[in-house]
Design a protein around this motif. Structure first.
Motif, mmCIF file in Angstrom:
data_model
loop_
_atom_site.group_PDB
_atom_site.id
_atom_site.type_symbol
_atom_site.label_atom_id
_atom_site.label_comp_id
_atom_site.label_asym_id
_atom_site.label_seq_id
_atom_site.Cartn_x
_atom_site.Cartn_y
_atom_site.Cartn_z
ATOM 1 N N GLN A 1 4.529 -1.997 5.375
ATOM 2 C CA GLN A 1 4.699 -0.686 5.995
ATOM 3 C C GLN A 1 3.832 0.365 5.320
ATOM 4 O OE1 GLN A 1 6.573 -0.130 8.934
ATOM 5 N NE2 GLN A 1 5.184 1.610 8.777
ATOM 6 N N ASN B 1 1.050 2.749 7.217
ATOM 7 C CA ASN B 1 1.021 4.202 7.052
ATOM 8 C C ASN B 1 -0.352 4.678 6.577
ATOM 9 O OD1 ASN B 1 3.720 4.260 7.782
ATOM 10 N ND2 ASN B 1 4.476 4.360 5.682
ATOM 11 N N ARG C 1 -2.766 4.386 9.517
ATOM 12 C CA ARG C 1 -2.459 5.361 10.573
ATOM 13 C C ARG C 1 -2.992 6.748 10.200
ATOM 14 N NH1 ARG C 1 1.433 4.847 14.576
ATOM 15 N NH2 ARG C 1 2.449 3.142 13.444
ATOM 16 N N ASN C 2 -3.021 7.041 8.922
ATOM 17 C CA ASN C 2 -3.511 8.337 8.449
ATOM 18 C C ASN C 2 -5.019 8.353 8.226
ATOM 19 O OD1 ASN C 2 -0.941 9.540 8.416
ATOM 20 N ND2 ASN C 2 -0.488 8.693 6.391
#
Length: 344
Positions: free
Chosen positions: A297, A301, A304-305
């Motif tokens: 995860q 993250n 995604r950023n």
């Protein structure tokens, strides 16, 4: 002459007024994934978890009276994740005939406490391990260390013993997306017998990293593949299929980063992804790569950023994927992920 210099100065100042130097984070660079948002975790390195540890309160303490039958209720949704190898990371060299204790750290990801749980030898190299070992009672969302005593074989080779986590009723409890976990050691120079059980990917660079203690985690690998395909499905994009050669190349690079203590798309000698793929006989040129640290995860993250990396996760064309993961407590970031894609 002074008028000419004045005109030049005015022109220079006008040009400078049109150029803006941003102090913000530069545009994502696909060649190197090193960002100030991912500071080294040393000293005091620990493997980050997907969810915070819950401190048992009065309500949770009262659950210790729950019977094994109740813990097996469907509402419990029993599951676990393997956090780390506390002792004897994968590929640790152990002298032949020596006794040793392997300890894993799990987290109870279900909603009910574990009571009467065991780990059971399943297959592979027994190494004089008992048929089963008890798991200490563990509250929901809490971590627990589980140990088993073994004896290294007297002959040289690579040996793997595979285990399973079971509840009080003897039912297997999934560990992440896997049904088993293992202990994997090397005796002598590793020549001779090589067990076919355990990791889905080969041991990489056994000579180069003979003194590096690192762990693999097939559960993390499968979880990350599932997360990537999940967001692709949500975006109505084709599912990616696992390719064993891409997986081998990705695992090779993750071990390089963990044991070499660096975070980069370039290998320890500056070799790019194309070089690593050619080394294992992968001839295609339509490949892409992303890297990350932490848990599955955490990786999602981070990507995604970062628009450049997220673009690769959501690359419109379907194709193949290979994921590698290696963890070294001696490194700055602990766990390292490599994901290699190919759309041809």
């Amino acid at each position: 002459m002074q008028k000419i210099w004045t005109l030049i100065l005015v022109a220079a100042l006008s040009l400078a007024a049109c150029i803006k130097v941003s102090e913000a984070t530069p545009a994502p660079t696909r060649a190197l994934f090193v960002t100030a948002t991912l500071p080294p975790t040393r000293p005091g390195l620990f493997l980050p978890t997907d969810t915070p540890t819950v401190t048992p309160g009065p309500t949770m303490a009262a659950q210790t009276s729950v019977t094994p039958a109740e813990t097996a209720a469907a509402s419990c949704k029993d599951s676990a994740i393997l956090l780390k190898d506390v002792t004897i990371p994968d590929n640790t060299t152990v002298p032949g005939g020596q006794k040793f204790t392997k300890t894993w750290q799990f987290k109870n990801m279900g909603k009910c406490p574990w009571k009467g749980y065991t780990i059971v030898f399943l297959s592979g190299d027994r190494m004089k391990t008992p048929d089963s070992a008890s798991v200490p009672d563990t509250e929901a969302q809490a971590a627990v260390d589980v140990s088993v005593d073994l004896v290294a074989p007297s002959t040289d080779g690579v040996f793997t013993g595979v285990f399973e986590l079971r509840d009080a009723a003897g039912q297997a409890v999934p560990v992440g997306t896997e049904k088993s976990f293992w202990v994997k050691i090397t005796v002598g120079n590793g020549a001779g017998q090589a067990s076919g059980s355990g990791s889905a990917y080969p041991t990489i660079n056994p000579v180069l990293y003979a003194h590096c203690q690192y762990s693999e985690n097939a559960g993390y690998v499968q979880q990350l593949i599932s997360l990537i395909n999940q967001v692709r499905a949500e975006a109505q994009l084709p599912t990616l299929t696992v390719d064993s050669q891409l997986a081998a190349a990705a695992q090779m690079h993750s071990v390089d980063m963990a044991c070499g203590n660096f975070l980069s798309h370039s290998g320890p000698n500056g070799e790019p992804i194309g070089y690593r793929l050619r080394e294992i006989g992968y001839a295609s040129v339509g490949f892409r790569e992303i890297i990350a640290i932490g848990t599955p995860q955490d990786a999602m993250n981070q990507w995604r950023n970062d628009p450049g990396h997220w673009e690769y996760v959501l690359f419109p064309a379907g194709g193949w994927i290979g994921v590698g993961y290696a963890y070294s407590a001696a490194s700055d970031f602990g766990g390292y992920f490599t994901v290699d894609f190919n759309s041809q």
